[in-house]
Design a protein around this motif. Structure first.
Motif, PDB file in Angstrom:
ATOM      1  N   HIS A 292       0.808  -1.223   0.000  1.00 17.73           N
ATOM      2  CA  HIS A 292       0.000   0.000   0.000  1.00 17.73           C
ATOM      3  C   HIS A 292       0.833   1.261   0.000  1.00 17.73           C
ATOM      4  O   HIS A 292       0.538   2.221  -0.673  1.00 17.73           O
ATOM      5  N   SER A 405     -17.234   4.313   2.799  1.00 14.91           N
ATOM      6  CA  SER A 405     -16.735   5.083   1.651  1.00 14.91           C
ATOM      7  C   SER A 405     -17.233   6.515   1.732  1.00 14.91           C
ATOM      8  O   SER A 405     -16.489   7.460   1.460  1.00 14.91           O
ATOM      9  N   ASP A 420     -10.238   5.123   6.794  1.00 12.39           N
ATOM     10  CA  ASP A 420      -9.448   4.736   5.638  1.00 12.39           C
ATOM     11  C   ASP A 420      -8.419   3.689   6.066  1.00 12.39           C
ATOM     12  O   ASP A 420      -8.220   2.672   5.407  1.00 12.39           O
ATOM     13  N   VAL A 424      -8.146  -0.890   5.591  1.00 12.98           N
ATOM     14  CA  VAL A 424      -7.038  -1.622   4.972  1.00 12.98           C
ATOM     15  C   VAL A 424      -6.635  -2.790   5.860  1.00 12.98           C
ATOM     16  O   VAL A 424      -6.230  -3.845   5.389  1.00 12.98           O
ATOM     17  N   TYR A 465     -13.343  -5.132   0.478  1.00 14.40           N
ATOM     18  CA  TYR A 465     -13.436  -5.416  -0.950  1.00 14.40           C
ATOM     19  C   TYR A 465     -14.597  -4.625  -1.561  1.00 14.40           C
ATOM     20  O   TYR A 465     -14.476  -4.039  -2.636  1.00 14.40           O
ATOM     21  N   GLN A 467     -15.901  -1.985  -0.191  1.00 13.58           N
ATOM     22  CA  GLN A 467     -15.599  -0.568   0.001  1.00 13.58           C
ATOM     23  C   GLN A 467     -14.740  -0.035  -1.136  1.00 13.58           C
ATOM     24  O   GLN A 467     -14.933   1.073  -1.613  1.00 13.58           O
ATOM     25  N   ARG A 468     -13.788  -0.869  -1.620  1.00 12.11           N
ATOM     26  CA  ARG A 468     -12.938  -0.390  -2.707  1.00 12.11           C
ATOM     27  C   ARG A 468     -13.736  -0.209  -3.994  1.00 12.11           C
ATOM     28  O   ARG A 468     -13.503   0.716  -4.764  1.00 12.11           O
ATOM     29  N   SER A 471     -15.656   3.054  -3.408  1.00 10.84           N
ATOM     30  CA  SER A 471     -14.801   4.236  -3.329  1.00 10.84           C
ATOM     31  C   SER A 471     -14.346   4.702  -4.701  1.00 10.84           C
ATOM     32  O   SER A 471     -14.288   5.896  -4.971  1.00 10.84           O
ATOM     33  N   SER A 472     -14.022   3.731  -5.576  1.00 12.12           N
ATOM     34  CA  SER A 472     -13.507   4.143  -6.876  1.00 12.12           C
ATOM     35  C   SER A 472     -14.585   4.928  -7.619  1.00 12.12           C
ATOM     36  O   SER A 472     -14.277   5.872  -8.351  1.00 12.12           O
TER      37      SER A 472
END
Ligand SMILES: Nc1ncnc2c1ncn2[C@@H]1O[C@H](COP(=O)(O)OP(=O)(O)OP(=O)(O)O)[C@@H](O)[C@H]1O
Ligand SMILES: [Mg+2]
Lengths: 582, 365
Positions: A292, A405, A420, A424, A465, A467-468, A471-472
């Motif tokens: 990361h 998010s 945030d 992770v 997973y 959340q990503r 978020s994008s």
């Protein structure tokens, strides 16, 4: 005009500390933030604490000490397991990276025939259960009952077993082919979006094709390759099913199989299990941190957006070799295992060869017909529980993912940064490690031995997973879209319901199905947290494999695989082709 | 006096971390007027607007609309944005892509639980005002920039808000469309007579559209006034420089003639010149000040003129038809001159520069 420019200078200090400010937004986001913090942090703290508690010889009392860690690094059995884990993770990382990079290059940058058709097949192993893959390969290539070995014997008269997957090599082989898509996903996106002029300019300086690929293309995608490799390493270190099936019964234990024996079973010792989990967790968390903080930020922004269509390399006659190579991969990772399992599942007893006259669907009745008194409870329970968990878990995890998010991208300050970070953390800890933490945290609460503890484990480990995914999209959607809804008179909740969430819909669907798939095949959390009555699909497979026979195991495996394959088709429909590529 | 204002902002302060983005500003605006917040990037315009909208909570100060105090940190009042009944047009237009134009415009009315027939009427009316009647069924993604702009305006005013806020709504449009929309926006605002606050960093936009302009920098107000006033009588160096083009040079007030007139002394290369000028409020004899004069109020000719003499050398001369755009070097200083002279001044010539005393200003540093 009615304006006084000469406002008296007023002294207001910058705001410090918390202000009590009760709005819908603050109340809901704070509650969710706290829940997430507790869910993520508490099991890890419990793990740390328990790892320093040493069980006395009688198994009743505990005292503080480092004995557990001494045991991990010096005890004969566990130290060997630690070394095996290191060997497997390294070997798998090498194999998966070689496979993933070469397949990605063939698909993204060459004129290999039928590559659009092959692409989805290359990704199928990503969605399937590696545990089931191990069961399949056990039936394909174990010395006694291996179909390939027996075929070699009857066709070529080779009397010694040609293949043997019941060792560390077998584990490396199966994890390698199953985790290759992780590398593939990272690299293929990077290759596709690369600015072709970078390579073209190398060619104009006189570098040949091979030289350009080696000196320009590959270095440019190195960060993507490293990211993929690290994810594979971490995933393998936490992989339980494959070594459990292939190598552990033959004396090749890993840390995960050892953690399992310490979590359940006769000589359960949660404290020692916690210490082993800590060792795995510290290593994996460190690697994820490196990925990361150091590797991901370095990925070269060759991504200049649309318009680029990287040049395809004409392989000439070699393109058929590339095609064969890719087909071979798809065969060993997808077709061969599924076909083998299917045939095994049609026998009452599996002896390593197909007996055409004795094929029957009897095993499917045993493991699927939950209304039938003679069905096997662990399997039928597993099916029902897994669908409940997958449906409920994916739904709740996506709600958490949306709110997290939202907080990360739409609110500022400490809470956003904390979340945030929190989202992770679970990625850094393998399922079995986090499950060990959840187990020692909740073992004395009423949720232990219910589906709730499984749900909690699943969501805590996997909401990042989803959340990503969210978020994008949220980063691409302007905050002004929300704000203008507030100005139009809608409250925060109404805005969330009518503007924010509808805009995120594609991401929500894709994330939901991805989590549904993950939960439907989940093994390493379930195996630690299940108890009689709360088996899951994969636990059912484990149970059959341990206490029944290979054909029945295969039948349930096939049932699970079919469910997963259906999800893949839906996922590709909703999420579009490129949804997964990093 | 401030009681006459429809919107009144008092002593507004907003921090981001330790930065004072808005530093205790106060202003007001009478009903139906068009007020512009003008200033360079990062001066706190958007932040001020967001505080009025309720999307940011200020750290101090109060905001009143009509007789309704929507924000008062002292009294612990901070009405939620959706309760303020304020329309807002954003820089990105923020047209919701998952709805068509009609749905976008109808949204505020649905939120207010209006009857469907009234919603239809109001939406049609709003779309007519902005000239989008033909686009009603189009999806937001099918609209051009200018059309999205109009849709956003329709959506912001359809619920007859008390106040309309604009945050640089024209900055994403190309120059031609921008000039057209300036006039259009102003027409619509005038037509519906709604009190408006407009944020921009484009001085031309501000001068064309506003009834009143507030020039801001670094979180505080530099000057407030009508467009003409701001242009013709900037009070300080910053405003004079930010609005239009000006000759600005350091000087000192050496005389006060009463009635706002006085004398400023400027010097270059050992040469001192005393010039009659108009004094900005608050300047008195002995003060440091800046001389500010627009190029169109400066003339240059070969013959010496009456009054103070400034002799320099032409270093650039461009013929523009109705006048001559020259640069005259005087010591280290370059005068920007729009000369009405019929003679063509040539580069290298010695000339005399004359400032129109009625438009020569002494402004604060
Ligand atoms: N959300 C935020 N967090 C931290 N700092 C901020 C935030 N919003 C604005 N600022 C800071 O506050 C100051 C004023 O910002 P603001 O957006 O009000 O400027 P502006 O006048 O609207 O500028 P522009 O013309 O560029 O839009 C800037 O220095 C900016 O960096
Ligand atoms: Mg702004």
């Amino acid at each position: 005009m009615a304006t006084d420019t000469a406002a008296p200078q007023i002294d207001v200090a910058p705001p410090r500390g918390w202000r009590t400010w009760f709005t819908q937004e603050n109340i809901i986001t704070t509650i969710v933030g706290l829940i997430v913090a507790v869910a993520v942090i508490v099991p890890l703290i419990a793990l740390v604490i328990n790892s320093f508690l040493v069980l006395d010889d009688l198994g009743f009392d505990t005292e503080w000490g480092l004995q557990n860690y001494r045991e991990v690094f010096q005890g004969r059995v566990i130290r060997k397991a630690l070394i095996n884990t290191a060997i497997i993770s390294t070997g798998c990382t090498i194999l998966a990276t070689l496979l993933g990079v070469s397949l990605a290059w063939i698909n993204a940058r060459t004129n290999c025939p039928f590559r659009e058709k092959l692409e989805p097949f290359n990704l199928i192993p990503f969605f399937l259960s590696p545990f089931v893959g191990a069961i399949a390969w056990h039936n394909l290539a174990s010395p006694k009952v291996g179909l390939l070995n027996n075929m070699a014997k009857s066709i070529f008269g080779i009397s010694f077993p040609l293949f043997n997957v019941n060792n560390l090599w077998g584990v490396i082989w199966v994890t390698g082919i199953f985790f290759a898509p992780l590398v593939y996903l990272f690299v293929v996106g990077s290759l596709r979006r690369m600015d072709p002029s970078l390579e073209d300019s190398a060619r104009t300086t006189g570098a040949g094709l091979f030289r350009t690929t080696m000196t320009i293309t590959l270095p440019l995608v190195t960060p993507a390759i490293l990211s993929g490799a690290i994810i594979v390493f971490v995933t393998t270190a936490g992989e339980f099913g494959v070594p459990f099936k292939l190598s552990a019964p033959f004396g090749w234990e890993t840390l995960t199989t050892q953690i399992f024996t310490k979590a359940v079973g006769d000589d359960a010792n949660h404290y020692l299990g916690a210490a082993m989990s800590m060792v795995v967790g510290v290593v994996t968390a460190f690697f994820i941190w490196v990925q990361h903080r150091i590797i991901a930020p370095r990925s070269y922004t060759t991504v200049t957006g649309k318009g680029f269509r990287p040049n395809l390399i004409d392989l000439g006659g070699w393109k058929w070799l590339a095609f064969t190579y890719n087909m071979l991969y798809v065969c060993v990772a997808v077709f061969l295992p599924i076909i083998c399992l299917f045939f095994v599942s049609l026998h009452k007893i599996w002896s390593g060869r197909i007996i055409w006259s004795e094929l029957t669907f009897w095993n499917y009745q045993k493991v699927l017909f939950f209304w039938w008194p003679e069905s096997i409870q662990a399997a039928t329970n597993g099916i029902i529980n897994s669908f409940i968990l997958a449906f409920g878990g994916a739904s709740i995890a996506m709600v958490v993912a949306i709110i997290v998010s939202y907080m990360i991208h739409r609110t500022k300050g400490f809470g956003a940064r904390l979340l945030d970070f929190l989202s992770v953390i679970p990625i850094g800890f393998p399922g079995i490690v986090l499950a060990m933490g959840v187990l020692v945290t909740y073992i004395r609460t009423p949720i232990y031995a219910t589906l709730w503890i499984l749900l909690l484990g699943y969501i805590t480990r996997f909401f990042p997973y989803g959340q990503r995914n969210i978020s994008s999209i949220m980063m691409a959607v302007s905050e002004e879209l929300d704000q203008s809804s507030r100005m139009a008179g809608a409250s925060w909740l109404t805005t969330l319901r009518r503007i924010t969430i509808p805009l995120l819909k594609p991401g929500i669907f894709a994330g939901w199905i991805l989590l549904f798939v993950i939960f439907l095949r989940e093994l390493s959390i379930s195996i630690i947290l299940y108890s009689a009555g709360t088996e899951t699909l994969s636990v059912g497979v484990y149970y059959l494999s341990n206490f029944e026979n290979e054909p029945m195991t295969s039948a349930l495996s096939i049932a699970q695989t079919v469910a997963l394959l259906i999800c893949i088709v839906i996922f590709r429909k909703v999420a579009g082709k490129e949804a997964l590529t990093a | 006096m401030s009681d006459n204002n429809y919107l009144q902002v008092n002593h507004l302060v907003k921090y981001f971390g330790d930065d004072r983005a808005v530093d205790g500003i106060s202003f007001g605006i009478p009903e139906g007027k068009f007020l512009t917040l003008l200033g360079p990037s990062g001066c706190g315009k958007t932040t001020t607007l967001m505080c009025i909208a309720g999307l940011h909570k200020p750290d101090a100060g109060e905001i009143r609309i009509g007789s309704d105090p929507v924000t008062s940190i002292e009294k612990r009042i901070n009405t939620a944005p959706e309760k303020r009944n304020i329309g807002m047009v954003f820089q990105s237009y923020a047209i919701w892509p998952h709805m068509d134009v009609t749905q976008n415009v109808a949204y505020p009315l649905e939120i207010r639980n209006m009857a469907q027939s009234e919603i239809d009427d109001r939406v049609a009316e709003a779309l007519k005002i902005v000239g989008l009647t033909d686009m009603a069924d189009k999806n937001a993604t099918q609209l051009s920039g200018g059309q999205q702009q109009r849709a956003a305006l329709a959506r912001a005013m359809v619920f007859r808000p008390r106040l309309l806020l604009f945050d640089e709504p024209l900055s994403n449009l190309d120059l031609k469309l921008r000039e057209q929309m300036r006039v259009e926006l102003k027409r619509i605002q005038h037509e519906i007579g709604i009190t408006s606050i407009y944020v921009t960093h484009d001085q031309a936009e501000a001068l064309v559209m506003s009834d009143e302009i507030i020039v801001m920098s670094k979180g505080h107000i530099e000057q407030t006034g009508g467009p003409h006033n701001i242009y013709a009588r900037p009070v300080n160096q910053f405003v004079s420089n930010f609005i239009g083009v000006a000759n600005l040079t350091e000087g000192r007030i050496v005389g006060n003639g009463g009635g706002g007139t006085g004398t400023i002394e400027i010097s270059q290369g050992g040469e001192n010149v005393q010039l009659p000028c108009l004094l900005a409020d608050g300047l008195s004899e002995g003060d440091e000040a800046y001389l500010s004069v627009r190029p169109e109020n400066v003339d240059a000719s070969r013959e010496p003129m009456d009054g103070p003499r400034i002799e320099g050398e032409v270093i650039q001369s461009v013929f523009l038809g109705n006048c001559l755009d020259c640069r005259v070097k005087w010591g280290e200083f370059e005068w920007k001159v729009l000369a009405h002279s019929r003679e063509r001044l040539r580069v290298g010539e010695k000339v005399y520069v004359r400032l129109d005393p009625d438009h020569t200003l002494a402004v604060k540093p």
